[in-house]
Design a protein around this motif. Structure first.
Motif, short mmCIF file in Angstrom:
data_model
loop_
_atom_site.label_atom_id
_atom_site.label_comp_id
_atom_site.label_asym_id
_atom_site.label_seq_id
_atom_site.Cartn_x
_atom_site.Cartn_y
_atom_site.Cartn_z
N LEU A 117 0.83 -1.21 0.00
CA LEU A 117 0.00 0.00 0.00
C LEU A 117 0.87 1.26 0.00
CD1 LEU A 117 -2.84 -1.10 2.45
CD2 LEU A 117 -2.91 -0.98 -0.05
N GLY A 118 2.08 1.14 0.55
CA GLY A 118 3.02 2.26 0.53
C GLY A 118 3.42 2.65 -0.89
N ILE A 119 3.33 1.73 -1.82
CA ILE A 119 3.61 2.05 -3.23
C ILE A 119 2.65 3.14 -3.70
CG2 ILE A 119 3.62 1.17 -5.60
CD1 ILE A 119 4.34 -1.62 -4.41
N ALA A 120 1.39 3.02 -3.29
CA ALA A 120 0.36 4.00 -3.70
C ALA A 120 0.63 5.38 -3.12
CB ALA A 120 -1.02 3.51 -3.28
N LYS A 121 1.36 5.44 -2.03
CA LYS A 121 1.65 6.73 -1.39
C LYS A 121 2.89 7.42 -1.97
CE LYS A 121 -0.16 5.16 3.05
NZ LYS A 121 0.21 4.87 4.45
N TYR A 156 8.20 -0.62 -5.31
CA TYR A 156 7.75 -1.89 -5.90
C TYR A 156 8.89 -2.91 -5.91
CZ TYR A 156 6.26 -5.21 -9.49
OH TYR A 156 5.96 -6.36 -10.17
N ARG A 157 10.08 -2.47 -6.33
CA ARG A 157 11.23 -3.39 -6.36
C ARG A 157 11.55 -3.89 -4.95
NH1 ARG A 157 12.70 -0.21 -10.81
NH2 ARG A 157 13.68 1.43 -9.60
N SER A 158 11.48 -3.00 -3.98
CA SER A 158 11.75 -3.38 -2.60
C SER A 158 10.73 -4.41 -2.10
CB SER A 158 11.71 -2.13 -1.71
OG SER A 158 11.82 -2.48 -0.36
N VAL A 159 9.47 -4.16 -2.41
CA VAL A 159 8.41 -5.09 -2.00
C VAL A 159 8.59 -6.44 -2.68
CG1 VAL A 159 5.92 -5.55 -2.26
CG2 VAL A 159 6.69 -3.36 -1.36
N SER A 195 0.72 -10.15 -7.24
CA SER A 195 -0.36 -9.57 -8.04
C SER A 195 -0.82 -8.24 -7.44
CB SER A 195 -1.53 -10.56 -8.11
OG SER A 195 -2.63 -9.96 -8.73
N LEU A 196 -0.94 -8.21 -6.14
CA LEU A 196 -1.35 -7.00 -5.45
C LEU A 196 -0.34 -5.88 -5.67
CD1 LEU A 196 -3.36 -5.69 -3.49
CD2 LEU A 196 -2.05 -6.68 -1.62
N ALA A 197 0.93 -6.19 -5.54
CA ALA A 197 1.98 -5.18 -5.75
C ALA A 197 1.96 -4.67 -7.19
CB ALA A 197 3.35 -5.78 -5.41
N SER A 198 1.79 -5.57 -8.15
CA SER A 198 1.74 -5.17 -9.56
C SER A 198 0.53 -4.28 -9.84
CB SER A 198 1.69 -6.39 -10.47
OG SER A 198 2.86 -7.14 -10.34
N VAL A 224 -1.12 -2.35 -7.70
CA VAL A 224 -0.91 -1.03 -7.09
C VAL A 224 0.05 -0.20 -7.93
CG1 VAL A 224 -0.03 0.20 -5.07
CG2 VAL A 224 -1.50 -1.80 -4.76
N LEU A 225 1.12 -0.81 -8.40
CA LEU A 225 2.08 -0.08 -9.24
C LEU A 225 1.41 0.41 -10.52
CD1 LEU A 225 4.97 0.95 -9.68
CD2 LEU A 225 5.44 -1.22 -10.84
N GLN A 226 0.62 -0.45 -11.16
CA GLN A 226 -0.10 -0.05 -12.39
C GLN A 226 -1.02 1.14 -12.12
OE1 GLN A 226 -2.13 -3.56 -13.75
NE2 GLN A 226 -0.33 -4.39 -14.76
N MET A 227 -1.70 1.11 -11.00
CA MET A 227 -2.61 2.22 -10.66
C MET A 227 -1.82 3.51 -10.48
SD MET A 227 -5.32 0.22 -8.16
CE MET A 227 -5.50 1.64 -7.14
N VAL A 228 -0.71 3.41 -9.79
CA VAL A 228 0.12 4.60 -9.56
C VAL A 228 0.68 5.13 -10.87
CG1 VAL A 228 2.27 5.44 -8.52
CG2 VAL A 228 0.71 4.01 -7.19
N MET A 229 1.17 4.22 -11.72
CA MET A 229 1.79 4.63 -12.99
C MET A 229 0.75 5.27 -13.92
SD MET A 229 4.88 3.99 -12.40
CE MET A 229 5.85 3.97 -13.88
#
Length: 144
Positions: A91-95, A106-109, A131-134, A136-141
């Motif tokens: 969830l921190g990726i989204a922040k 994302y890489r760290s996660v 899948s969750l990390a990917s 969230v990253l797609q949403m952010v990007m």
């Protein structure tokens, strides 16, 4: 000459029918003219439809995203604390303030998920976390 007279008679008969048909059409109300839709309005409607479809895709992604979180957090197992921390990290990726930071997080996660895979036997949890990390990253990007 009988054939010629029959032919003329047929033509006259058809002319009489046509005259009657014309009078029939005169009795019908006049239909309004339907104009073609404005091209600009059609383009705007098409754009609005495409935007709506894009919003629906995002909602679908969010729904899947939330389902994965609930699934991960609801399963009671030996590594629940680690799962909770990883979900928080995801969830921190989204922040992240920008795309570059989101990719770094994302890489760290993903590294933590890889490390976690060596201590757990639940491949399903690894797949859900990845899948969750990917997602969230797609949403952010796509939003920044």
């Amino acid at each position: 000459m009988d054939g010629v007279n029959d032919f003329e008679s047929s033509i006259n008969s058809m002319s009489d029918m046509w005259a009657m048909d014309k009078s029939f059409f005169k009795e019908l109300p006049e239909l309004p003219v339907i104009s073609r839709p404005d091209a600009k309005l059609t383009d705007e409607a098409n754009r609005a439809t495409l935007e709506s479809l894009e919003v629906l895709k995002r909602i679908e992604m969010n729904t899947e995203y939330l389902k994965n979180i609930v699934d991960l957090l609801s399963v009671s197992n030996d590594h629940q604390k680690e799962l909770n921390i990883m979900v928080q990290d995801i969830l921190g990726i989204a922040k992240a303030p920008d795309k570059e930071e989101a990719q770094n997080r994302y890489r760290s996660v993903m590294k933590k998920i890889g490390d976690f895979s060596t201590i757990t036997s639940s491949a399903l949890n690894i797949v859900k976390l990845s899948s969750l990390a990917s997602t969230v990253l797609q949403m952010v990007m796509s939003s920044k």
